[in-house]
Design an enzyme around this catalytic site. Structure first.
Site, PDB file in Angstrom:
ATOM      1  N   GLU A  68       0.735  -1.123  -0.266  1.00  0.00           N
ATOM      2  CA  GLU A  68      -0.316   0.103  -0.263  1.00  0.00           C
ATOM      3  C   GLU A  68       1.013   1.260  -0.227  1.00  0.00           C
ATOM      4  OE1 GLU A  68      -3.416   2.467   2.303  1.00  0.00           O
ATOM      5  OE2 GLU A  68      -3.367   0.086   2.887  1.00  0.00           O
ATOM      6  N   ASP A 120       9.668   7.782  -0.170  1.00  0.00           N
ATOM      7  CA  ASP A 120       9.091   8.340  -1.068  1.00  0.00           C
ATOM      8  C   ASP A 120       8.534   7.071  -1.707  1.00  0.00           C
ATOM      9  OD1 ASP A 120       8.833  10.672  -1.733  1.00  0.00           O
ATOM     10  OD2 ASP A 120      10.844  11.240  -1.303  1.00  0.00           O
ATOM     11  N   ASP A 143      -3.899  12.006  -2.911  1.00  0.00           N
ATOM     12  CA  ASP A 143      -4.077  13.582  -3.241  1.00  0.00           C
ATOM     13  C   ASP A 143      -5.251  13.696  -4.554  1.00  0.00           C
ATOM     14  OD1 ASP A 143      -4.037  16.660  -3.199  1.00  0.00           O
ATOM     15  OD2 ASP A 143      -1.958  16.627  -1.942  1.00  0.00           O
ATOM     16  N   LYS A 147      -7.773  21.322  -8.028  1.00  0.00           N
ATOM     17  CA  LYS A 147      -7.461  22.207  -8.840  1.00  0.00           C
ATOM     18  C   LYS A 147      -7.271  21.882 -11.001  1.00  0.00           C
ATOM     19  CE  LYS A 147      -7.171  26.230  -5.922  1.00  0.00           C
ATOM     20  NZ  LYS A 147      -6.439  26.699  -4.962  1.00  0.00           N
ATOM     21  N   ASP A 179     -12.700   9.305  -2.960  1.00  0.00           N
ATOM     22  CA  ASP A 179     -13.551  10.197  -3.106  1.00  0.00           C
ATOM     23  C   ASP A 179     -13.927  11.341  -4.392  1.00  0.00           C
ATOM     24  OD1 ASP A 179     -11.694  11.368  -1.059  1.00  0.00           O
ATOM     25  OD2 ASP A 179     -12.830  11.688   0.286  1.00  0.00           O
ATOM     26  N   THR A 216     -12.964   3.289   6.664  1.00  0.00           N
ATOM     27  CA  THR A 216     -12.433   4.566   7.821  1.00  0.00           C
ATOM     28  C   THR A 216     -13.448   5.618   8.171  1.00  0.00           C
ATOM     29  OG1 THR A 216     -11.935   5.758   5.640  1.00  0.00           O
ATOM     30  CG2 THR A 216     -10.304   4.502   5.940  1.00  0.00           C
ATOM     31  N   LYS A 217     -12.849   5.576   8.591  1.00  0.00           N
ATOM     32  CA  LYS A 217     -13.762   6.995   9.638  1.00  0.00           C
ATOM     33  C   LYS A 217     -14.107   7.978   8.600  1.00  0.00           C
ATOM     34  CE  LYS A 217     -12.024   6.550  14.101  1.00  0.00           C
ATOM     35  NZ  LYS A 217     -11.322   6.661  15.699  1.00  0.00           N
ATOM     36  N   PHE A 218     -12.945   8.455   7.472  1.00  0.00           N
ATOM     37  CA  PHE A 218     -13.285   9.367   6.660  1.00  0.00           C
ATOM     38  C   PHE A 218     -14.504   9.235   5.662  1.00  0.00           C
ATOM     39  CE2 PHE A 218     -12.003  10.455   3.045  1.00  0.00           C
ATOM     40  CZ  PHE A 218     -12.196  11.995   2.920  1.00  0.00           C
ATOM     41  N   GLU A 219     -14.512   8.257   5.643  1.00  0.00           N
ATOM     42  CA  GLU A 219     -14.629   7.223   4.618  1.00  0.00           C
ATOM     43  C   GLU A 219     -16.828   7.142   5.190  1.00  0.00           C
ATOM     44  OE1 GLU A 219     -15.138   3.634   1.491  1.00  0.00           O
ATOM     45  OE2 GLU A 219     -13.760   4.206   2.395  1.00  0.00           O
TER      46      GLU A 219
END
Length: 238
Positions: A68, A120, A143, A147, A179, A216-219
């Site tokens: 991952e 990296d 990320d 823009k 997302d 995830t919590k975010f999801e």
């Protein structure tokens, strides 16, 4: 998983070198994270060397390998490793607090089938992972560079895909999730045109979230707000 600590790519698909000041913006280590980096890194951490790894020696066994890129704080990576003890997991993340948090979570969960890089991802892939060594490569919520003028910085670019392709085994999977619908469409466009890959979707676009990818919590918060999430899974064919 993380939005801000994965490699950035130029329009030509080359790694954008990070300015060193990003280290100062990453936040302070908690005492727990610092302890984990001191005590657990020698056990689960892998230093970047530029030498090709012997993955069987690294894990002490032969087993399918899941890698991952950009695991953030590592909660879902640890959950996946705990749920699939028959597989070997590798995580790559440049955010040291995230690496420390992941090490702590792995220790708490009793996970032993996990190794971590703090470097990296592009350099690790290019210089340390042998050809046809990875069964599944995961890139979750990179990320989006939303823009338009920054789209060229998105990691999923043709050159990046062709760089990682040899590291995947034949029939190995490249699993992406985002997302941002625009980024999902960008990923789909890049992958549909990528030589040596086939979409596993029955409809030629996206797949339902595989059970192997934890929410995830975010999801979960995004679902409550009506935000979409798009999963793409492509198989290496040659």
């Amino acid at each position: 998983m993380t939005d801000s600590n994965q490699p950035e790519m130029t329009e030509a698909g080359q790694l954008m070198r990070r300015i060193r000041s990003f280290v100062r913006r990453e936040g302070r280590l908690t005492k727990g994270q610092e302890r984990a980096l001191t005590q657990l890194w020698p056990v689960m951490g892998v230093e970047f060397s530029g030498d090709m790894l012997d993955l069987a020696a690294l894990f002490g066994r032969e087993a399918p390998v899941v890698l991952e890129i950009g695991f953030g704080m590592g909660a879902s990576l640890v959950e996946m490793a705990q749920a699939a003890p028959e597989k070997n997991f590798i995580g790559i993340e440049v955010h040291r607090p995230g690496v420390g948090a992941c090490l702590s979570a792995a220790e708490e969960a009793g996970v032993t089938n996990l190794r971590l890089f703090c470097h990296d991802a592009v350099e690790v892939l290019e210089q340390m992972l042998p050809e046809q060594s990875i069964d599944t490569l995961q890139l979750f919520f990179p990320d989006p560079w939303h823009k338009s003028r920054h789209h060229k910085r998105r990691i999923v670019q043709p050159a990046f895909v062709q760089m990682l392709r040899p590291r995947l085994k034949i029939d190995g999977l490249f699993h992406m999730a985002t997302d941002w619908q625009n980024y999902a469409e960008h990923m789909l466009e890049v992958m549909q045109a990528a030589p040596g890959f086939a979409n596993t979707s029955d409809f030629g676009d996206y797949v339902p979230r595989p059970d192997s990818r934890p929410l995830t919590k975010f999801e979960r918060r995004g679902h409550r707000l009506g935000h979409g999430v798009w999963d793409l899974v492509f198989k290496r064919t040659n």
